[in-house]
Design a protein around this motif. Sequence first.
Motif, PDB file in Angstrom:
ATOM      1  N   MET A  29      50.777  25.733 -92.030  1.00 19.04           N
ATOM      2  CA  MET A  29      51.327  25.700 -93.395  1.00 19.04           C
ATOM      3  C   MET A  29      52.053  24.390 -93.698  1.00 19.04           C
ATOM      4  O   MET A  29      52.667  24.263 -94.752  1.00 19.04           O
ATOM      5  CB  MET A  29      52.322  26.863 -93.569  1.00 19.04           C
ATOM      6  N   THR A  30      52.045  23.440 -92.756  1.00 19.41           N
ATOM      7  CA  THR A  30      52.876  22.251 -92.967  1.00 19.41           C
ATOM      8  C   THR A  30      52.065  20.953 -92.922  1.00 19.41           C
ATOM      9  O   THR A  30      51.049  20.864 -92.229  1.00 19.41           O
ATOM     10  CB  THR A  30      53.991  22.134 -91.891  1.00 19.41           C
ATOM     11  N   PRO A  31      52.563  19.930 -93.625  1.00 19.77           N
ATOM     12  CA  PRO A  31      51.938  18.609 -93.532  1.00 19.77           C
ATOM     13  C   PRO A  31      52.567  17.776 -92.414  1.00 19.77           C
ATOM     14  O   PRO A  31      52.496  16.555 -92.431  1.00 19.77           O
ATOM     15  CB  PRO A  31      52.242  17.998 -94.904  1.00 19.77           C
ATOM     16  N   VAL A  46      58.450  11.268 -75.274  1.00 19.81           N
ATOM     17  CA  VAL A  46      59.156  11.363 -76.555  1.00 19.81           C
ATOM     18  C   VAL A  46      58.167  11.844 -77.614  1.00 19.81           C
ATOM     19  O   VAL A  46      57.058  11.313 -77.734  1.00 19.81           O
ATOM     20  CB  VAL A  46      59.769  10.006 -76.977  1.00 19.81           C
ATOM     21  N   LYS A  47      58.595  12.878 -78.344  1.00 19.25           N
ATOM     22  CA  LYS A  47      57.714  13.429 -79.367  1.00 19.25           C
ATOM     23  C   LYS A  47      58.042  12.799 -80.720  1.00 19.25           C
ATOM     24  O   LYS A  47      59.187  12.793 -81.153  1.00 19.25           O
ATOM     25  CB  LYS A  47      57.920  14.940 -79.434  1.00 19.25           C
ATOM     26  N   ARG A  48      57.011  12.220 -81.357  1.00 24.97           N
ATOM     27  CA  ARG A  48      57.170  11.652 -82.697  1.00 24.97           C
ATOM     28  C   ARG A  48      56.566  12.629 -83.680  1.00 24.97           C
ATOM     29  O   ARG A  48      55.525  13.225 -83.395  1.00 24.97           O
ATOM     30  CB  ARG A  48      56.380  10.341 -82.818  1.00 24.97           C
ATOM     31  N   GLY A  79      50.003  26.723 -82.159  1.00 28.65           N
ATOM     32  CA  GLY A  79      50.433  25.448 -82.712  1.00 28.65           C
ATOM     33  C   GLY A  79      49.856  24.255 -81.967  1.00 28.65           C
ATOM     34  O   GLY A  79      49.675  23.184 -82.560  1.00 28.65           O
ATOM     35  N   SER A  80      49.549  24.423 -80.689  1.00 30.08           N
ATOM     36  CA  SER A  80      49.005  23.295 -79.924  1.00 30.08           C
ATOM     37  C   SER A  80      47.592  22.947 -80.385  1.00 30.08           C
ATOM     38  O   SER A  80      47.261  21.768 -80.557  1.00 30.08           O
ATOM     39  CB  SER A  80      48.990  23.621 -78.429  1.00 30.08           C
ATOM     40  N   ALA A  81      46.752  23.963 -80.565  1.00 25.41           N
ATOM     41  CA  ALA A  81      45.378  23.705 -81.036  1.00 25.41           C
ATOM     42  C   ALA A  81      45.411  23.162 -82.466  1.00 25.41           C
ATOM     43  O   ALA A  81      44.689  22.210 -82.805  1.00 25.41           O
ATOM     44  CB  ALA A  81      44.553  24.994 -80.964  1.00 25.41           C
ATOM     45  N   SER A 113      46.431  31.726 -84.045  1.00 23.57           N
ATOM     46  CA  SER A 113      46.472  32.912 -83.187  1.00 23.57           C
ATOM     47  C   SER A 113      47.886  33.233 -82.729  1.00 23.57           C
ATOM     48  O   SER A 113      48.094  34.112 -81.905  1.00 23.57           O
ATOM     49  CB  SER A 113      45.566  32.719 -81.966  1.00 23.57           C
ATOM     50  N   THR A 114      48.872  32.476 -83.219  1.00 21.79           N
ATOM     51  CA  THR A 114      50.291  32.782 -82.942  1.00 21.79           C
ATOM     52  C   THR A 114      51.027  32.726 -84.278  1.00 21.79           C
ATOM     53  O   THR A 114      50.414  32.517 -85.328  1.00 21.79           O
ATOM     54  CB  THR A 114      50.939  31.754 -81.985  1.00 21.79           C
ATOM     55  N   TYR A 115      52.349  32.840 -84.219  1.00 20.78           N
ATOM     56  CA  TYR A 115      53.161  32.846 -85.440  1.00 20.78           C
ATOM     57  C   TYR A 115      53.867  31.509 -85.670  1.00 20.78           C
ATOM     58  O   TYR A 115      54.809  31.420 -86.448  1.00 20.78           O
ATOM     59  CB  TYR A 115      54.216  33.958 -85.345  1.00 20.78           C
TER      60      TYR A 115
END
Length: 351
Positions: free
Chosen positions: A126-128, A137-139, A97-99, A119-121
Amino acid sequence: MSTEFVYEALPMRVVFRPGAATTAVAAEAERLGLRRVLVLSGSRGRDVAQAVADSLGDACVGVHPGAVMHVPVEVADEAVDVARKLDADGCVAVGGGSAIGLGKALALRAGLPLIAVPSTYAGSEMTPVWGLTENGVKRTGRDRAVLPRSVVYDPELTLSMPPALSGTSGMNAIAHAVEALYAPDASPVISLMAEEGVRSLAAALPVVADARSQALYGAWLCGACLGATTMGLHHKLCHVLGGTFNLPHADTHTVVLPYVLAFNSPAVPTTLAALRRALGTPDPALGLYDLAGRLGAPRSLAALGLPREGIERAVGLAAATPYANPREASPDDLRAILTAAYEGAPPATGL
Ligand code: NAD
């Protein structure tokens, strides 16, 4: 089944086959008319990214192995600079998910079409939904522009996942499906995918070395559920814990999910029925807690390094922003859920 719903299909092109990372990406790039592709990865995934780049031949202008967890803005800015200097016209993100998150940042900020090779689950492909982290803080936001134009699933890429990561990453995928089953915008089509995704993953994960394709298939379906529905309390809490305390993403999902599902259980009978079928267990929250145990996964936020004082900060942050959830959660409820997850005892559902 609810007889009233809105279902909007997201454009989704999937190529799924062993070996596809190096045998399918070039054709996908060509299909999109891309001639100057930048391949992105994290530092660990550099070799695989190079193999993908080699398979692209002249259509690849470089490899940028700069992805890190939660997409810090500086990391996104640097990737945009690299892409501009190389005059890239598209990108291929190879990794977890990071890449893929870094690829989405490039799609958002530089308008580059994205091909994802997971390469992970984690299901981000699959998402916009994009995410960027600034000052702790994560936006996040939704934008069709970040949805990959093509997703290349290659079960062989997942072979290198250590058992611990396979387990927690699979639980992360299951979390998407669980929340899709009780989302305010749930629909029968997505519920089918969610149930099949959980069934596929729950069966594959304990024997994952022999069942990589089944696990990745389940992760695809769970990711599609995440892309189609509104996330609830579970994703909200994981987002706060990851963005503010830098806890590892998949491990955090693994720990938190049984407690949120236990809290939501009285309000979601249809979700419980689907999860009982998919997991083959009468109490799905406890079933997921036990599954994490069988996978040798961490089961407490304390084990992930959350300081006890962090619970109060997380309660404040989670209570401050709205999210959809089938059962309203007061600050006291949030505190109780997080304290239970911090301590890691079996979740009490009362079922
Ligand atoms: P990750 O991509 O950070 O990978 C975790 C670790 O596993 C890293 O060290 C990575 O190098 C390593 N790794 C990845 N694939 C591997 C493999 N096949 N073999 C061995 N090691 C491997 O973590 P993740 O859990 O895949 O993704 C988490 C990130 O994705 C978070 O930032 C999360 O917010 C984001 N995410 C976003 C969405 C979305 O819809 N926007 C959805 C899910 C996750």
